[in-house]
Design a protein around this motif. Structure first.
Motif, short mmCIF file in Angstrom:
data_model
loop_
_atom_site.label_atom_id
_atom_site.label_comp_id
_atom_site.label_asym_id
_atom_site.label_seq_id
_atom_site.Cartn_x
_atom_site.Cartn_y
_atom_site.Cartn_z
N TYR A 38 0.85 -1.20 0.00
CA TYR A 38 0.00 0.00 0.00
C TYR A 38 0.88 1.24 0.00
CZ TYR A 38 -3.02 3.72 1.71
OH TYR A 38 -3.68 4.90 1.86
N GLN A 40 0.59 5.72 -0.17
CA GLN A 40 -0.17 6.96 -0.30
C GLN A 40 0.79 8.14 -0.34
OE1 GLN A 40 -2.67 7.03 3.30
NE2 GLN A 40 -1.53 8.80 4.01
N TYR A 57 -3.93 7.45 -3.29
CA TYR A 57 -3.98 6.25 -2.45
C TYR A 57 -3.91 5.03 -3.37
CZ TYR A 57 -5.80 9.78 0.74
OH TYR A 57 -5.96 10.93 1.49
N PRO A 59 -3.50 0.86 -3.84
CA PRO A 59 -3.67 -0.40 -3.12
C PRO A 59 -2.45 -1.30 -3.23
CG PRO A 59 -4.77 -0.53 -5.23
CD PRO A 59 -4.26 0.88 -5.10
N LYS A 89 -13.67 8.71 0.42
CA LYS A 89 -12.39 8.03 0.22
C LYS A 89 -12.24 6.85 1.16
CE LYS A 89 -9.03 9.39 2.49
NZ LYS A 89 -8.42 9.08 3.81
N ASP A 90 -12.62 7.05 2.42
CA ASP A 90 -12.50 5.97 3.40
C ASP A 90 -13.42 4.80 3.08
OD1 ASP A 90 -10.59 7.43 4.78
OD2 ASP A 90 -12.03 8.28 6.20
N ARG A 93 -11.87 2.87 0.18
CA ARG A 93 -10.74 2.05 0.61
C ARG A 93 -11.21 0.81 1.35
NH1 ARG A 93 -6.26 4.42 3.96
NH2 ARG A 93 -5.52 2.31 3.50
N GLN A 94 -12.31 0.95 2.07
CA GLN A 94 -12.85 -0.19 2.82
C GLN A 94 -13.51 -1.21 1.91
OE1 GLN A 94 -15.47 0.48 6.42
NE2 GLN A 94 -17.02 -0.32 5.02
N PRO A 97 -10.85 -2.44 -2.00
CA PRO A 97 -9.44 -2.43 -1.62
C PRO A 97 -8.48 -2.55 -2.79
CG PRO A 97 -10.45 -4.54 -1.08
CD PRO A 97 -11.57 -3.63 -1.48
N ILE A 101 -7.20 5.54 -5.67
CA ILE A 101 -8.08 6.69 -5.41
C ILE A 101 -7.27 7.98 -5.55
CG2 ILE A 101 -9.58 7.81 -3.73
CD1 ILE A 101 -9.83 5.02 -2.36
#
Length: 287
Positions: A38, A40, A57, A59, A89-90, A93-94, A97, A101
């Motif tokens: 990962y 960012q 962001y 993955p 965004k959160d 990501r959840q 995955p 982003i």
């Protein structure tokens, strides 16, 4: 076969140059960003203005096929910040995955800097930046857009009129303006609303208003579109959503439309859960 000393030196020198050039190419392609992990990076600059920044962001285990979702904040073209989109965004990501982003800022409009084409140009600059660095980041050209309010307008307009390479697979508008020639806008009596509309010209021509309206820029090959609107929104008349829906249906463009009758310019609770569930399914199906 024997080589003369001069030829040996020339051959050796050429070999050294080749090796140095090859090492340089490897070094340029080796960004030091491990695609298995990962990653960012915040506030990546894509221009000289302080607002021309975005957050990235990436993955873990991404490849050249990793798709990219671009988030565009609202704020009436004159305010707002990419941090406003952090809740979305959160969630992405959840629930996604494997998705890259990009959460963007763009130059904000004022009396001396009109939103168009400035903000559309900023989105183009970001997409060009991503394309130029797709090997470095291990991402693809495939894009999705999620925008809110003014950011939804920009997302729709760029996807319909400025995606020259047809890389956008889906676009989402949450309470986004779509048609500046809508009678509900042209005859409105809301000073706050009119102040925002005046950013696109107090005496703008019909042709210009059509140029900056996603409704008038939609085509048969426009990307699948999902729309969310509030029935009691003081800034976005319901017709901005229903007319856009009808236009997409007439063009044969895949679309979904949701109107929350009692919601305003945004919502919470069960309606928000409904929005995310529908957007998740749409993203899975089209991005």
């Amino acid at each position: 076969m024997k080589l003369k000393k001069g030829k040996i030196l020339v051959f050796a020198f050429a070999l050294i140059l080749f090796n140095c050039s090859n090492e340089k190419a490897i070094e340029e392609n080796n960004s030091g960003i491990d695609p298995t992990k990962y990653y960012q990076e915040l506030n990546i600059s894509y221009g000289e203005d302080n607002d021309q920044k975005f957050d990235l962001y990436l993955p873990a285990n991404r490849t050249a096929s990793t798709k990219v979702m671009v988030l565009v904040h609202g704020g009436g073209w004159t305010s707002g910040d990419k941090s406003d989109m952090n809740p979305i965004k959160d969630l992405l990501r959840q629930d996604f995955p494997d998705l890259a982003i990009v959460n963007i800022n763009y130059r904000l409009a004022d009396d001396n800097n009109k939103p168009y084409p400035m903000q559309i140009d900023d989105i183009t600059s970001i997409i060009n930046f991503l394309n130029d660095n797709k090997v470095k980041y291990s991402i693809s050209n495939t894009l999705g857009f999620i925008g809110t309010s003014a950011g939804a307008h920009l997302s729709l307009l760029w996807s319909y009129a400025f995606d020259a390479n047809s890389n956008v697979n889906m676009v989402c508008s949450i309470v986004g303006p779509t048609n500046f020639t809508d009678p509900a806008y042209l005859s409105n009596t809301n000073p706050a609303l009119q102040g925002l509309l005046n950013l696109y010209g107090e005496n703008a021509t019909t042709s210009f208003l059509e140029e900056v309206s996603p409704y008038h820029q939609a085509k048969t090959n426009s990307p699948p579109t999902i729309l969310f609107y509030g029935g009691k929104d003081p800034l976005i008349p319901t017709t901005q959503g229903t007319d856009m829906r009808d236009k997409l249906q007439d063009l044969g463009v895949v679309n979904e439309f949701t109107l929350y009758p009692n919601a305003g310019h945004g919502w919470i609770g069960i309606e928000l859960l409904d929005t995310w569930q529908k957007l998740k399914v749409f993203t899975n199906n089209h991005l």
